[in-house]
Each structure stands twice: as C-alpha cells, then as structure tokens.
Design a protein around this motif. Sequence first.
Motif, PDB file in Angstrom:
ATOM      1  N   SER A 176      14.491 -45.667  21.063  1.00 38.43           N
ATOM      2  CA  SER A 176      14.696 -45.224  22.444  1.00 38.43           C
ATOM      3  C   SER A 176      13.352 -45.145  23.148  1.00 38.43           C
ATOM      4  CB  SER A 176      15.381 -43.853  22.473  1.00 38.43           C
ATOM      5  OG  SER A 176      14.466 -42.847  22.086  1.00 38.43           O
ATOM      6  N   GLU A 177      13.386 -44.872  24.460  1.00 38.38           N
ATOM      7  CA  GLU A 177      12.142 -44.800  25.233  1.00 38.38           C
ATOM      8  C   GLU A 177      11.236 -43.655  24.785  1.00 38.38           C
ATOM      9  OE1 GLU A 177      15.385 -43.430  28.243  1.00 38.38           O
ATOM     10  OE2 GLU A 177      15.251 -44.658  26.423  1.00 38.38           O
ATOM     11  N   VAL A 178      11.818 -42.608  24.210  1.00 36.13           N
ATOM     12  CA  VAL A 178      10.987 -41.477  23.781  1.00 36.13           C
ATOM     13  C   VAL A 178      10.241 -41.791  22.487  1.00 36.13           C
ATOM     14  CG1 VAL A 178      12.485 -39.795  24.912  1.00 36.13           C
ATOM     15  CG2 VAL A 178      12.856 -40.354  22.490  1.00 36.13           C
ATOM     16  N   ASP A 179      10.653 -42.852  21.771  1.00 36.55           N
ATOM     17  CA  ASP A 179       9.992 -43.243  20.520  1.00 36.55           C
ATOM     18  C   ASP A 179       8.792 -44.146  20.749  1.00 36.55           C
ATOM     19  OD1 ASP A 179      12.015 -41.911  19.135  1.00 36.55           O
ATOM     20  OD2 ASP A 179      13.247 -43.716  19.005  1.00 36.55           O
ATOM     21  N   ILE A 180       8.729 -44.799  21.898  1.00 39.45           N
ATOM     22  CA  ILE A 180       7.698 -45.806  22.164  1.00 39.45           C
ATOM     23  C   ILE A 180       6.306 -45.183  22.094  1.00 39.45           C
ATOM     24  CG2 ILE A 180       6.774 -47.383  23.893  1.00 39.45           C
ATOM     25  CD1 ILE A 180       9.676 -47.652  24.953  1.00 39.45           C
ATOM     26  N   SER A 181       5.435 -45.826  21.331  1.00 39.85           N
ATOM     27  CA  SER A 181       4.089 -45.281  21.128  1.00 39.85           C
ATOM     28  C   SER A 181       3.000 -46.281  21.514  1.00 39.85           C
ATOM     29  CB  SER A 181       3.888 -44.877  19.668  1.00 39.85           C
ATOM     30  OG  SER A 181       2.550 -44.465  19.454  1.00 39.85           O
ATOM     31  N   PHE A 182       2.050 -45.788  22.303  1.00 35.50           N
ATOM     32  CA  PHE A 182       0.872 -46.575  22.677  1.00 35.50           C
ATOM     33  C   PHE A 182      -0.370 -46.054  21.960  1.00 35.50           C
ATOM     34  CE2 PHE A 182       3.788 -46.646  26.330  1.00 35.50           C
ATOM     35  CZ  PHE A 182       3.952 -48.005  26.511  1.00 35.50           C
ATOM     36  N   ALA A 183      -0.156 -45.330  20.872  1.00 39.45           N
ATOM     37  CA  ALA A 183      -1.260 -44.662  20.169  1.00 39.45           C
ATOM     38  C   ALA A 183      -2.297 -45.632  19.624  1.00 39.45           C
ATOM     39  CB  ALA A 183      -0.711 -43.791  19.033  1.00 39.45           C
ATOM     40  N   ASP A 184      -1.890 -46.878  19.344  1.00 38.71           N
ATOM     41  CA  ASP A 184      -2.856 -47.860  18.848  1.00 38.71           C
ATOM     42  C   ASP A 184      -3.800 -48.327  19.949  1.00 38.71           C
ATOM     43  OD1 ASP A 184      -2.004 -48.400  15.944  1.00 38.71           O
ATOM     44  OD2 ASP A 184      -0.119 -48.559  17.034  1.00 38.71           O
ATOM     45  N   TYR A 185      -3.433 -48.069  21.180  1.00 39.51           N
ATOM     46  CA  TYR A 185      -4.324 -48.376  22.301  1.00 39.51           C
ATOM     47  C   TYR A 185      -5.332 -47.255  22.476  1.00 39.51           C
ATOM     48  CZ  TYR A 185      -5.813 -50.248  26.786  1.00 39.51           C
ATOM     49  OH  TYR A 185      -6.563 -50.789  27.795  1.00 39.51           O
ATOM     50  N   SER A 186      -4.845 -46.005  22.365  1.00 37.48           N
ATOM     51  CA  SER A 186      -5.716 -44.835  22.479  1.00 37.48           C
ATOM     52  C   SER A 186      -5.019 -43.641  21.845  1.00 37.48           C
ATOM     53  CB  SER A 186      -6.014 -44.524  23.946  1.00 37.48           C
ATOM     54  OG  SER A 186      -6.636 -43.259  24.083  1.00 37.48           O
ATOM     55  N   ALA A 187      -5.810 -42.807  21.194  1.00 33.07           N
ATOM     56  CA  ALA A 187      -5.258 -41.604  20.558  1.00 33.07           C
ATOM     57  C   ALA A 187      -4.662 -40.646  21.573  1.00 33.07           C
ATOM     58  CB  ALA A 187      -6.349 -40.898  19.755  1.00 33.07           C
ATOM     59  N   SER A 188      -4.976 -40.823  22.835  1.00 32.93           N
ATOM     60  CA  SER A 188      -4.410 -39.973  23.894  1.00 32.93           C
ATOM     61  C   SER A 188      -2.900 -40.129  23.984  1.00 32.93           C
ATOM     62  CB  SER A 188      -5.035 -40.320  25.247  1.00 32.93           C
ATOM     63  OG  SER A 188      -6.428 -40.112  25.236  1.00 32.93           O
ATOM     64  N   TYR A 189      -2.369 -41.204  23.389  1.00 33.54           N
ATOM     65  CA  TYR A 189      -0.939 -41.479  23.476  1.00 33.54           C
ATOM     66  C   TYR A 189      -0.212 -41.241  22.149  1.00 33.54           C
ATOM     67  CZ  TYR A 189      -2.559 -43.624  27.769  1.00 33.54           C
ATOM     68  OH  TYR A 189      -3.150 -43.837  28.985  1.00 33.54           O
ATOM     69  N   ASN A 190      -0.771 -40.413  21.299  1.00 28.52           N
ATOM     70  CA  ASN A 190      -0.088 -40.087  20.047  1.00 28.52           C
ATOM     71  C   ASN A 190       1.310 -39.547  20.342  1.00 28.52           C
ATOM     72  OD1 ASN A 190      -2.141 -40.854  18.288  1.00 28.52           O
ATOM     73  ND2 ASN A 190      -3.147 -38.854  18.385  1.00 28.52           N
ATOM     74  N   ASN A 191       2.287 -40.121  19.682  1.00 26.13           N
ATOM     75  CA  ASN A 191       3.691 -39.761  19.918  1.00 26.13           C
ATOM     76  C   ASN A 191       4.326 -39.318  18.609  1.00 26.13           C
ATOM     77  OD1 ASN A 191       6.375 -39.558  20.606  1.00 26.13           O
ATOM     78  ND2 ASN A 191       6.515 -41.577  21.555  1.00 26.13           N
ATOM     79  N   ALA A 192       4.643 -38.038  18.535  1.00 25.39           N
ATOM     80  CA  ALA A 192       5.223 -37.481  17.309  1.00 25.39           C
ATOM     81  C   ALA A 192       6.605 -38.060  17.015  1.00 25.39           C
ATOM     82  CB  ALA A 192       5.305 -35.958  17.414  1.00 25.39           C
ATOM     83  N   ASN A 193       7.248 -38.639  18.030  1.00 24.35           N
ATOM     84  CA  ASN A 193       8.580 -39.220  17.826  1.00 24.35           C
ATOM     85  C   ASN A 193       8.527 -40.551  17.099  1.00 24.35           C
ATOM     86  OD1 ASN A 193       9.780 -37.105  19.326  1.00 24.35           O
ATOM     87  ND2 ASN A 193       9.398 -38.187  21.251  1.00 24.35           N
ATOM     88  N   CYS A 194       7.355 -41.151  17.068  1.00 24.19           N
ATOM     89  CA  CYS A 194       7.197 -42.461  16.425  1.00 24.19           C
ATOM     90  C   CYS A 194       6.678 -42.255  15.000  1.00 24.19           C
ATOM     91  CB  CYS A 194       6.238 -43.326  17.236  1.00 24.19           C
ATOM     92  SG  CYS A 194       5.959 -44.965  16.521  1.00 24.19           S
ATOM     93  N   ALA A 195       7.580 -42.397  14.054  1.00 26.40           N
ATOM     94  CA  ALA A 195       7.218 -42.148  12.651  1.00 26.40           C
ATOM     95  C   ALA A 195       7.172 -43.421  11.811  1.00 26.40           C
ATOM     96  CB  ALA A 195       8.214 -41.169  12.035  1.00 26.40           C
ATOM     97  N   VAL A 196       7.496 -44.560  12.422  1.00 24.23           N
ATOM     98  CA  VAL A 196       7.487 -45.836  11.697  1.00 24.23           C
ATOM     99  C   VAL A 196       6.726 -46.865  12.525  1.00 24.23           C
ATOM    100  CG1 VAL A 196       9.635 -45.409  10.429  1.00 24.23           C
ATOM    101  CG2 VAL A 196       9.713 -46.457  12.712  1.00 24.23           C
ATOM    102  N   ASP A 197       6.338 -47.948  11.871  1.00 23.09           N
ATOM    103  CA  ASP A 197       5.526 -48.958  12.554  1.00 23.09           C
ATOM    104  C   ASP A 197       6.269 -49.691  13.666  1.00 23.09           C
ATOM    105  OD1 ASP A 197       3.436 -48.335  10.911  1.00 23.09           O
ATOM    106  OD2 ASP A 197       3.817 -49.971   9.489  1.00 23.09           O
ATOM    107  N   THR A 198       7.568 -49.814  13.555  1.00 24.77           N
ATOM    108  CA  THR A 198       8.326 -50.627  14.510  1.00 24.77           C
ATOM    109  C   THR A 198       8.383 -50.035  15.919  1.00 24.77           C
ATOM    110  OG1 THR A 198      10.346 -49.578  13.670  1.00 24.77           O
ATOM    111  CG2 THR A 198       9.760 -51.753  12.778  1.00 24.77           C
ATOM    112  N   CYS A 199       7.985 -48.767  16.089  1.00 25.01           N
ATOM    113  CA  CYS A 199       7.979 -48.186  17.441  1.00 25.01           C
ATOM    114  C   CYS A 199       6.592 -48.226  18.073  1.00 25.01           C
ATOM    115  CB  CYS A 199       8.526 -46.758  17.434  1.00 25.01           C
ATOM    116  SG  CYS A 199       7.741 -45.651  16.247  1.00 25.01           S
ATOM    117  N   ARG A 200       5.638 -48.848  17.382  1.00 24.06           N
ATOM    118  CA  ARG A 200       4.272 -48.951  17.893  1.00 24.06           C
ATOM    119  C   ARG A 200       4.103 -50.250  18.685  1.00 24.06           C
ATOM    120  NH1 ARG A 200       1.117 -47.983  12.311  1.00 24.06           N
ATOM    121  NH2 ARG A 200      -0.696 -48.609  13.605  1.00 24.06           N
ATOM    122  N   VAL A 201       3.775 -50.113  19.961  1.00 22.31           N
ATOM    123  CA  VAL A 201       3.682 -51.271  20.850  1.00 22.31           C
ATOM    124  C   VAL A 201       2.564 -52.211  20.417  1.00 22.31           C
ATOM    125  CG1 VAL A 201       3.236 -52.030  23.218  1.00 22.31           C
ATOM    126  CG2 VAL A 201       4.658 -50.002  22.808  1.00 22.31           C
TER     127      VAL A 201
END
Length: 242
Positions: free
Chosen positions: A80-105
């Motif tokens: 879902s949209e709440v799982d989407i993570s941009f954390a690999d772009y910057s740590a400012s976007y760490n998303n606790a809802n993203c626990a697997v690699d497939t939700c990492r943009v």
Amino acid sequence: MRKLLSCQNARTAERGNAFLFILVGVALFAALSYTVARGFQSGTTHTISERQITLIASDLMQYAQKVERAVNRVRHHDHSEVDISFADYSASYNNANCAVDTCRVFYPGGGDISVSTLPEGATWVDAGWGFHNGHEIEGVGSTCGDETCTELTMTVHFTSEALCEHINEELGVGLVSGSVPSVSDITSSLHTGTFAYVNTVGDIPASATIEGKTSACVAETDGCDGAVGSSCYTFYHVLLAR
C-alpha cells in the motif's frame, strides 16, 4: 642627377604609402576580428544557456517519470502507499512500515531504480529530491481536504525562474497574471509512511493554472529550505494520486 633623385623619392613615397596601407589593413582586420569574436561569443553563451535549460528541464521530468514507474512497481508487489519507502535515497525517509526489500523504491528488488544526482547547470537549493505526502493537488485524484486525499509527490528546489517557466511551457501550465503560479507550501511533510494533511494547492487564483496538473513548477511564497520568495522555485511531480 635630379631625375635619379626624383625616382628615388617616388619609390620612397610609394613604400611609405604601402606601409601605411598595410597598417590600416591590419588595424581594420583586428577590429573586424574582435567584433566577430564578440558576436560569436555572445551568441554562443546565449545558445548554451537556452540549451542547458532545455536539457535540465528534460532530465528533471524524465527522472520524475522514472520514479513514478518505480513507485508503481512497488505497488505491484502488493504494497500500500503507507509501505512505500524512499529510505535508500535518504535516511530522512525511514519508513517503519517497510520491512521487506520489495517496498523500497530505490532498491533492485523493489522499485528497481537508481538514485540520481541533479543535473549540472542550475543552482539547486537542496542537494537532491524531496518526497512528500501532505499536499492535495486540486483536480488530481479525489478532493476531500484531509489526509485520505493527499498526493504522494516528489519535488526539487532551484533558483532559476527561466527554468521554471520552461518546464511549465513543456507541461502546458499557464502563467497567473504574467507570473509563475505560486503556492505557500508544497514541500513539507516528508513521506515516512504516515499521511498527514497540510494544505490543498491549485485551489486559489495565485495557483489556479496548476489545477489538475500532476506535474508543474511553482514559486513558493513562504520560501523553501533557505531560499526565500521569488528566488525559490519548485518542480513537483505526483507519484501517486489519491
């Protein structure tokens, strides 16, 4: 003897005249060369400037579309949209809802897109892109004025009005009273999983031309990240309309 002296004087005068003509010719050639060089240099600078604007605008819009497709790939992994993570772009976007690699943009197993640096040639206010979830774009997705209708967007700040105007020309976004459409805020609320309504943009006369536009460039009247008022322009692209 007088005839000989007369001939010698004539030859001396001819040499003097020839030398004078050479000097005049050299001076004229130098002046012409300088004028041509100035004109060529001026024309080159102007052409390069316009070409840079065109290339930078194209790079920004193309990369934004690539990120949009990457977000869609993440969604196709049943996130879902709440799982989407941009954390690999910057740590400012760490998303606790993203626990697997497939939700990492920005990850091969997720959105499968690489982080890209901003193109050279413009003055950027930030070092890179921003990803936000608190702004509802009037006419894009559903209109409800709360967090259930805010878009997921990406933005970038710069100082060139000419670049902003060129982007809008490419996207068919009109001016407002002869100026770039303006908003008070379109870049707060970093996406870390929780959507929180901040404002609706495109719903007032100053920003009316961006209504229904999933991509546009605006002036942020309250300033953005160190740049104030008219010196700060923001290109936004809707990654996910809600």
